[in-house]
Design a protein around this motif. Structure first.
Motif, mmCIF file in Angstrom:
data_model
loop_
_atom_site.group_PDB
_atom_site.id
_atom_site.type_symbol
_atom_site.label_atom_id
_atom_site.label_comp_id
_atom_site.label_asym_id
_atom_site.label_seq_id
_atom_site.Cartn_x
_atom_site.Cartn_y
_atom_site.Cartn_z
ATOM 1 N N PHE A 1 11.212 12.695 -22.887
ATOM 2 C CA PHE A 1 10.089 12.750 -21.953
ATOM 3 C C PHE A 1 10.516 13.469 -20.669
ATOM 4 N N ALA A 2 9.552 13.894 -19.891
ATOM 5 C CA ALA A 2 9.838 14.502 -18.600
ATOM 6 C C ALA A 2 8.689 14.217 -17.649
ATOM 7 N N LEU A 3 9.022 14.009 -16.385
ATOM 8 C CA LEU A 3 8.031 13.811 -15.334
ATOM 9 C C LEU A 3 7.830 15.113 -14.580
ATOM 10 N N ARG A 4 6.604 15.388 -14.239
ATOM 11 C CA ARG A 4 6.318 16.469 -13.302
ATOM 12 C C ARG A 4 6.162 15.816 -11.921
ATOM 13 N N ARG A 5 7.134 16.025 -11.085
ATOM 14 C CA ARG A 5 7.162 15.326 -9.794
ATOM 15 C C ARG A 5 6.467 16.154 -8.718
ATOM 16 N N HIS A 6 5.582 15.487 -7.975
ATOM 17 C CA HIS A 6 4.852 16.114 -6.875
ATOM 18 C C HIS A 6 5.062 15.270 -5.626
ATOM 19 N N VAL A 7 5.703 15.854 -4.623
ATOM 20 C CA VAL A 7 6.043 15.130 -3.404
ATOM 21 C C VAL A 7 5.199 15.677 -2.258
ATOM 22 N N ALA A 8 4.524 14.770 -1.554
ATOM 23 C CA ALA A 8 3.683 15.179 -0.434
ATOM 24 C C ALA A 8 4.544 15.581 0.759
ATOM 25 N N VAL A 9 4.086 16.565 1.495
ATOM 26 C CA VAL A 9 4.735 16.953 2.740
ATOM 27 C C VAL A 9 4.238 16.011 3.831
ATOM 28 N N PRO A 10 5.131 15.247 4.503
ATOM 29 C CA PRO A 10 4.680 14.327 5.560
ATOM 30 C C PRO A 10 3.931 15.074 6.659
ATOM 31 N N GLU A 11 2.878 14.447 7.144
ATOM 32 C CA GLU A 11 2.081 15.034 8.209
ATOM 33 C C GLU A 11 2.420 14.361 9.534
ATOM 34 N N PRO A 12 2.277 15.090 10.633
ATOM 35 C CA PRO A 12 2.505 14.463 11.942
ATOM 36 C C PRO A 12 1.528 13.316 12.178
ATOM 37 N N ASP A 13 1.978 12.352 12.957
ATOM 38 C CA ASP A 13 1.131 11.214 13.311
ATOM 39 C C ASP A 13 0.018 11.701 14.233
ATOM 40 N N PRO A 14 -1.257 11.612 13.810
ATOM 41 C CA PRO A 14 -2.353 12.142 14.638
ATOM 42 C C PRO A 14 -2.553 11.358 15.935
ATOM 43 N N THR A 15 -1.943 10.173 16.043
ATOM 44 C CA THR A 15 -2.113 9.387 17.272
ATOM 45 C C THR A 15 -1.068 9.743 18.324
ATOM 46 N N ALA A 16 -0.084 10.576 17.962
ATOM 47 C CA ALA A 16 0.965 10.933 18.919
ATOM 48 C C ALA A 16 0.398 11.818 20.033
ATOM 49 N N VAL A 17 0.889 11.639 21.240
ATOM 50 C CA VAL A 17 0.427 12.418 22.390
ATOM 51 C C VAL A 17 1.276 13.677 22.510
ATOM 52 N N SER A 18 0.607 14.812 22.583
ATOM 53 C CA SER A 18 1.316 16.085 22.662
ATOM 54 C C SER A 18 2.169 16.139 23.927
ATOM 55 N N GLY A 19 3.388 16.668 23.791
ATOM 56 C CA GLY A 19 4.277 16.816 24.933
ATOM 57 C C GLY A 19 5.179 15.624 25.142
ATOM 58 N N GLU A 20 4.924 14.534 24.443
ATOM 59 C CA GLU A 20 5.775 13.357 24.588
ATOM 60 C C GLU A 20 6.811 13.360 23.447
ATOM 61 N N ALA A 21 7.211 12.190 23.006
ATOM 62 C CA ALA A 21 8.210 12.109 21.948
ATOM 63 C C ALA A 21 7.689 12.788 20.681
ATOM 64 N N PRO A 22 8.592 13.366 19.895
ATOM 65 C CA PRO A 22 8.154 14.020 18.658
ATOM 66 C C PRO A 22 7.361 13.057 17.786
ATOM 67 N N ALA A 23 6.314 13.582 17.164
ATOM 68 C CA ALA A 23 5.477 12.752 16.299
ATOM 69 C C ALA A 23 6.275 12.264 15.099
ATOM 70 N N ARG A 24 6.108 11.010 14.762
ATOM 71 C CA ARG A 24 6.761 10.470 13.574
ATOM 72 C C ARG A 24 5.958 10.874 12.335
#
Length: 262
Positions: free
Chosen positions: A38-61
């Motif tokens: 058997f074999a799995l076709r693996r699909h990994v999502a690219v993490p997105e920036p936290d939309p609640t983070a304030v621009s210019g402050e700490a890097p978005a998690r």
């Protein structure tokens, strides 16, 4: 934390449609070999920036990631149960969700061609015994089980995601059979024994047996390619069903396959 989904199909054409609906192409995507060929076709999502983070402050998690493994498990409940159990047994981290997916025959009054069925129960419709008084399932015989119920909250969430995206669908039992229905008499018998059944396919119950053994929630998703009843290949709409399957997973990839229900 990564939300991990195992999506099990019978054949490669179904897996291809599922994969085309997944916008997951992050590092680590690719093919993962399993024991037994058997074999799995693996699909990994690219993490997105936290939309609640304030621009210019700490890097978005990064938001929680997602991983979807697509498995071609084979045709029929036995083959797909073995494949699903293998994937679950050798997984490097537990899966959060198992989805049995593919095309199916639909009972026309509930599931027209090109629509999608979300299983609220996964039923082994021909697991039992024929008697002079009719069919007896394994519960009536006093051993085993012939039905798995998908978590109600999960089916509601899947249904809501499809509805929001405009995908025609219904929620109802999906029957697992080892011999596909090809006559009106057989279709009528299944309808009598399983009122409200929306579709029939050949794998869902097998996937559910394996997932349940490992304590993982399971749901079945089927795109309707033909009507349950007299076998009429000229009336099949396999391409349309595969397109509906792709669209369904594209819709689910933004919610159900990304994180657990709140």
């Amino acid at each position: 934390m990564t939300f991990r989904t195992l999506i099990v199909t019978a054949v490669a054409a179904e897996a291809d449609s599922v994969a085309r609906g997944l916008p997951f192409h992050g590092p680590g995507s690719g093919e993962v070999p399993l024991p037994g060929g058997f074999a799995l076709r693996r699909h990994v999502a690219v993490p997105e920036p936290d939309p609640t983070a304030v621009s210019g402050e700490a890097p978005a998690r990064p938001r929680s990631g997602a991983l979807a493994d697509v498995l071609v498990g084979g045709v029929g409940p036995a083959a797909v149960a073995a494949a699903t159990a293998t994937a679950l047994a050798v997984a490097t981290a537990p899966y959060d969700l198992v989805v049995s997916a593919g095309i199916a025959g639909g009972f026309p009054s509930l599931a027209p061609l090109g629509s999608v069925v979300v299983a609220d129960s996964l039923v082994a419709a021909d697991l039992g015994a024929q008697t002079p008084d009719g069919f007896l399932d394994v519960e009536a015989l006093g051993f085993g089980r012939s039905t798995h119920h998908a978590p109600a909250a999960l089916t509601r969430r899947v249904s809501a995601a499809l509805a929001e995206g405009g995908q025609r669908h219904t929620v109802g039992p999906v029957l697992t059979v080892s011999t596909v229905t090809g006559t009106a008499a057989r279709a009528a018998e299944l309808t009598r024994r399983h009122p409200g059944a929306a579709a029939e396919a050949m794998e869902g119950f097998g996937v559910a047996e394996a997932a349940t053994a490992y304590g993982v929630p399971v749901v079945e998703l089927r795109a309707v390619s033909n009507a349950v009843g007299p076998r009429d290949r000229a009336a099949w709409r396999i391409g349309e069903a595969l397109d509906a399957l792709r669209n369904a997973f594209q819709l689910l990839s933004h919610s159900v396959l990304v994180e657990p229900a709140p």
